[in-house]
Motif scaffolding. Structure first.
Motif, PDB file in Angstrom:
ATOM      1  N   GLY A 111       0.844  -1.184   0.000  1.00 14.23           N
ATOM      2  CA  GLY A 111       0.000   0.000   0.000  1.00 14.23           C
ATOM      3  C   GLY A 111       0.877   1.231   0.000  1.00 14.23           C
ATOM      4  N   SER A 112       0.860   1.987  -1.079  1.00 17.51           N
ATOM      5  CA  SER A 112       1.754   3.137  -1.216  1.00 17.51           C
ATOM      6  C   SER A 112       1.121   4.424  -0.703  1.00 17.51           C
ATOM      7  CB  SER A 112       2.146   3.327  -2.683  1.00 17.51           C
ATOM      8  OG  SER A 112       2.875   4.534  -2.848  1.00 17.51           O
ATOM      9  N   ARG A 113       1.804   5.025   0.266  1.00 19.35           N
ATOM     10  CA  ARG A 113       1.350   6.317   0.787  1.00 19.35           C
ATOM     11  C   ARG A 113       1.531   7.425  -0.234  1.00 19.35           C
ATOM     12  NH1 ARG A 113       5.233   5.852   5.871  1.00 19.35           N
ATOM     13  NH2 ARG A 113       6.448   4.905   4.175  1.00 19.35           N
ATOM     14  N   PHE A 114       2.495   7.257  -1.131  1.00 13.36           N
ATOM     15  CA  PHE A 114       2.825   8.326  -2.063  1.00 13.36           C
ATOM     16  C   PHE A 114       2.023   8.246  -3.357  1.00 13.36           C
ATOM     17  CE2 PHE A 114       6.499   7.509   0.672  1.00 13.36           C
ATOM     18  CZ  PHE A 114       6.519   8.727   1.336  1.00 13.36           C
ATOM     19  N   LEU A 115       1.314   7.149  -3.554  1.00 11.69           N
ATOM     20  CA  LEU A 115       0.305   7.099  -4.614  1.00 11.69           C
ATOM     21  C   LEU A 115      -1.022   7.609  -4.076  1.00 11.69           C
ATOM     22  CD1 LEU A 115       0.992   3.620  -6.298  1.00 11.69           C
ATOM     23  CD2 LEU A 115       1.591   5.888  -7.168  1.00 11.69           C
ATOM     24  N   GLY A 116      -1.110   7.695  -2.741  1.00 10.03           N
ATOM     25  CA  GLY A 116      -2.311   8.185  -2.084  1.00 10.03           C
ATOM     26  C   GLY A 116      -2.104   9.599  -1.569  1.00 10.03           C
ATOM     27  N   SER A 117      -2.457   9.814  -0.281  1.00 12.32           N
ATOM     28  CA  SER A 117      -2.361  11.163   0.277  1.00 12.32           C
ATOM     29  C   SER A 117      -1.732  11.108   1.671  1.00 12.32           C
ATOM     30  CB  SER A 117      -3.746  11.813   0.357  1.00 12.32           C
ATOM     31  OG  SER A 117      -4.642  10.962   1.041  1.00 12.32           O
ATOM     32  N   PRO A 118      -0.393  11.190   1.756  1.00 13.89           N
ATOM     33  CA  PRO A 118       0.264  11.154   3.067  1.00 13.89           C
ATOM     34  C   PRO A 118       0.088  12.480   3.813  1.00 13.89           C
ATOM     35  CG  PRO A 118       1.900  11.466   1.337  1.00 13.89           C
ATOM     36  CD  PRO A 118       0.572  11.282   0.650  1.00 13.89           C
ATOM     37  N   VAL A 119      -0.715  12.472   4.860  1.00 22.44           N
ATOM     38  CA  VAL A 119      -1.021  13.694   5.600  1.00 22.44           C
ATOM     39  C   VAL A 119      -0.049  13.853   6.777  1.00 22.44           C
ATOM     40  CG1 VAL A 119      -2.757  14.889   6.996  1.00 22.44           C
ATOM     41  CG2 VAL A 119      -3.455  13.560   4.985  1.00 22.44           C
ATOM     42  N   GLY A 120       0.586  15.009   6.855  1.00 22.39           N
ATOM     43  CA  GLY A 120       1.384  15.347   8.021  1.00 22.39           C
ATOM     44  C   GLY A 120       2.748  14.696   8.099  1.00 22.39           C
ATOM     45  N   MET A 121       3.236  14.089   7.030  1.00 22.22           N
ATOM     46  CA  MET A 121       4.550  13.447   7.083  1.00 22.22           C
ATOM     47  C   MET A 121       5.654  14.499   7.117  1.00 22.22           C
ATOM     48  SD  MET A 121       6.337  10.625   4.533  1.00 22.22           S
ATOM     49  CE  MET A 121       5.080   9.388   4.829  1.00 22.22           C
ATOM     50  N   ALA A 122       6.539  14.409   8.107  1.00 22.31           N
ATOM     51  CA  ALA A 122       7.633  15.365   8.260  1.00 22.31           C
ATOM     52  C   ALA A 122       8.593  15.260   7.072  1.00 22.31           C
ATOM     53  CB  ALA A 122       8.380  15.104   9.559  1.00 22.31           C
ATOM     54  N   TRP A 123       9.229  16.376   6.758  1.00 18.29           N
ATOM     55  CA  TRP A 123      10.119  16.399   5.595  1.00 18.29           C
ATOM     56  C   TRP A 123      11.252  15.396   5.731  1.00 18.29           C
ATOM     57  CZ3 TRP A 123      15.260  17.380   6.282  1.00 18.29           C
ATOM     58  CH2 TRP A 123      15.637  18.014   7.465  1.00 18.29           C
ATOM     59  N   LYS A 124      11.771  15.215   6.961  1.00 18.20           N
ATOM     60  CA  LYS A 124      12.885  14.269   7.132  1.00 18.20           C
ATOM     61  C   LYS A 124      12.424  12.829   6.892  1.00 18.20           C
ATOM     62  CE  LYS A 124      12.299  14.131  12.181  1.00 18.20           C
ATOM     63  NZ  LYS A 124      12.975  14.366  13.485  1.00 18.20           N
ATOM     64  N   ASN A 125      11.170  12.553   7.221  1.00  9.92           N
ATOM     65  CA  ASN A 125      10.640  11.221   6.950  1.00  9.92           C
ATOM     66  C   ASN A 125      10.396  11.006   5.457  1.00  9.92           C
ATOM     67  OD1 ASN A 125      10.672  10.567   9.674  1.00  9.92           O
ATOM     68  ND2 ASN A 125       8.580  11.250  10.016  1.00  9.92           N
ATOM     69  N   ARG A 126       9.965  12.061   4.785  1.00  5.87           N
ATOM     70  CA  ARG A 126       9.800  11.971   3.327  1.00  5.87           C
ATOM     71  C   ARG A 126      11.142  11.685   2.660  1.00  5.87           C
ATOM     72  NH1 ARG A 126       5.242  13.934   0.605  1.00  5.87           N
ATOM     73  NH2 ARG A 126       3.612  14.751   1.962  1.00  5.87           N
ATOM     74  N   ILE A 127      12.184  12.385   3.135  1.00  4.01           N
ATOM     75  CA  ILE A 127      13.514  12.179   2.551  1.00  4.01           C
ATOM     76  C   ILE A 127      13.991  10.752   2.810  1.00  4.01           C
ATOM     77  CG2 ILE A 127      15.948  12.833   2.742  1.00  4.01           C
ATOM     78  CD1 ILE A 127      14.990  15.716   3.262  1.00  4.01           C
ATOM     79  N   ALA A 128      13.819  10.285   4.051  1.00  4.05           N
ATOM     80  CA  ALA A 128      14.248   8.929   4.393  1.00  4.05           C
ATOM     81  C   ALA A 128      13.508   7.894   3.551  1.00  4.05           C
ATOM     82  CB  ALA A 128      14.012   8.660   5.879  1.00  4.05           C
ATOM     83  N   ASN A 129      12.185   8.079   3.405  1.00  5.95           N
ATOM     84  CA  ASN A 129      11.403   7.162   2.579  1.00  5.95           C
ATOM     85  C   ASN A 129      11.859   7.201   1.125  1.00  5.95           C
ATOM     86  OD1 ASN A 129       8.981   5.713   3.935  1.00  5.95           O
ATOM     87  ND2 ASN A 129       8.979   7.732   4.874  1.00  5.95           N
ATOM     88  N   GLY A 130      12.174   8.395   0.658  1.00  8.68           N
ATOM     89  CA  GLY A 130      12.645   8.532  -0.721  1.00  8.68           C
ATOM     90  C   GLY A 130      13.970   7.820  -0.958  1.00  8.68           C
ATOM     91  N   ILE A 131      14.872   7.924   0.025  1.00  9.90           N
ATOM     92  CA  ILE A 131      16.175   7.264  -0.102  1.00  9.90           C
ATOM     93  C   ILE A 131      16.020   5.748  -0.107  1.00  9.90           C
ATOM     94  CG2 ILE A 131      18.360   6.834   1.099  1.00  9.90           C
ATOM     95  CD1 ILE A 131      18.234   9.770   2.052  1.00  9.90           C
ATOM     96  N   LEU A 132      15.196   5.225   0.812  1.00 11.45           N
ATOM     97  CA  LEU A 132      15.001   3.774   0.887  1.00 11.45           C
ATOM     98  C   LEU A 132      14.324   3.230  -0.371  1.00 11.45           C
ATOM     99  CD1 LEU A 132      13.931   3.416   4.624  1.00 11.45           C
ATOM    100  CD2 LEU A 132      16.124   2.793   3.612  1.00 11.45           C
ATOM    101  N   THR A 133      13.350   3.979  -0.884  1.00 11.83           N
ATOM    102  CA  THR A 133      12.664   3.543  -2.095  1.00 11.83           C
ATOM    103  C   THR A 133      13.611   3.581  -3.299  1.00 11.83           C
ATOM    104  OG1 THR A 133      10.522   4.290  -1.260  1.00 11.83           O
ATOM    105  CG2 THR A 133      10.725   4.000  -3.643  1.00 11.83           C
ATOM    106  N   ALA A 134      14.411   4.650  -3.380  1.00  8.61           N
ATOM    107  CA  ALA A 134      15.371   4.749  -4.478  1.00  8.61           C
ATOM    108  C   ALA A 134      16.394   3.615  -4.411  1.00  8.61           C
ATOM    109  CB  ALA A 134      16.080   6.103  -4.426  1.00  8.61           C
ATOM    110  N   ALA A 135      16.824   3.272  -3.193  1.00 10.12           N
ATOM    111  CA  ALA A 135      17.781   2.177  -3.035  1.00 10.12           C
ATOM    112  C   ALA A 135      17.168   0.848  -3.471  1.00 10.12           C
ATOM    113  CB  ALA A 135      18.243   2.095  -1.585  1.00 10.12           C
ATOM    114  N   ALA A 136      15.907   0.614  -3.085  1.00  7.23           N
ATOM    115  CA  ALA A 136      15.234  -0.631  -3.480  1.00  7.23           C
ATOM    116  C   ALA A 136      15.087  -0.715  -4.997  1.00  7.23           C
ATOM    117  CB  ALA A 136      13.858  -0.719  -2.810  1.00  7.23           C
ATOM    118  N   ASN A 137      14.782   0.404  -5.622  1.00  4.29           N
ATOM    119  CA  ASN A 137      14.620   0.404  -7.069  1.00  4.29           C
ATOM    120  C   ASN A 137      15.957   0.250  -7.792  1.00  4.29           C
ATOM    121  OD1 ASN A 137      11.822   0.699  -6.976  1.00  4.29           O
ATOM    122  ND2 ASN A 137      11.924   2.928  -6.913  1.00  4.29           N
TER     123      ASN A 137
END
Length: 237
Positions: A111-137
């Protein structure tokens, strides 16, 4: 089909009863039934007592990954879905998540939060999620948008065929790495998300992000023969 919902919890007294009620009310695709399995990871705030009315197991404080692994062993369903013990994720998304598995179109759904609507996610968490997703890809050609999402669903034969080692928050990167190394595809569907912070009881910390990244890197180079307990089980049918 039976859907086993595994809830690893640790000191979630403030939100557990509300989450459990939402899980009970959550709709599933036609023909599906629900099994709720709570794994209490050594809570000290009364969470364990609240779980007594459903199938549950209490373990020593070993971590979320260890709790999920215990839940997988208890599951009697055809599909396993992971549910956190807080209010960040909405069980109303269950039907959307498991439907591709029920219909035979996928064996694994995130279930992807970023295909949906992530409410209130802190910028540092967005960055961390982006790094982990980029690494997996990059490392596994995963073609996903949200590696660290808690809402993951699997055909139970897939999970039972994996040699999982996770103890804390490494479940997400470990399972992502291993299913992709075994050639299994990950489908995604959009979900809703309402972020909470440390003051609200969020357990994950920055060190867990580094551990997740290291897990993704590590399993890229571990021989794939170490991943499968029974190679005949790790398939989509």
């Amino acid at each position: 089909m039976k859907v086993s919902i595994i809830m690893p919890v640790y000191n979630e007294f403030r939100t557990f009863s509300q989450v459990l009620e939402r899980v009970r009310r959550a709709p599933l695709p036609a023909g599906c039934v629900k099994e709720i399995i709570v794994i209490d990871d050594g809570s000290t705030d009364g969470t364990a007592q609240m779980a007594e009315e459903v199938t549950h197991l209490r373990i020593g404080h070993s971590g979320k990954g260890a709790a999920i692994r215990a839940g997988i062993e208890l599951a009697t369903g055809d599909i396993v879905l992971i549910q956190d013990g807080d209010l960040e994720y909405d069980p109303a998304d269950y039907a959307r998540i498991v439907e591709p598995i029920v219909n035979g179109h996928a064996g694994i759904v995130y279930g992807s939060r970023f295909l949906g609507s992530p409410v209130g996610m802190a910028w540092k968490n967005r960055i961390a999620n982006g790094i982990l997703t980029a690494a997996a890809n990059l490392l596994y050609d995963a073609h996903i948008t949200d590696e660290a999402t808690a809402y993951k669903a699997f055909r139970v034969s897939i999970l039972r065929g994996l040699a999982l080692e996770c103890r804390r928050f490494e479940f997400c990167p470990e399972v992502t790495a291993k299913v992709r190394r075994l050639g299994l595809k990950i489908a995604e569907v959009p979900i809703s998300y309402n972020a909470r912070g440390i003051a609200d009881g969020k357990k994950i910390r920055a060190r867990d992000g580094f551990a997740a990244l290291w897990t993704l890197v590590k399993y890229r180079f571990v021989p794939v023969a170490h991943f499968a307990l029974m190679s005949k089980q790790v398939k989509l049918s």
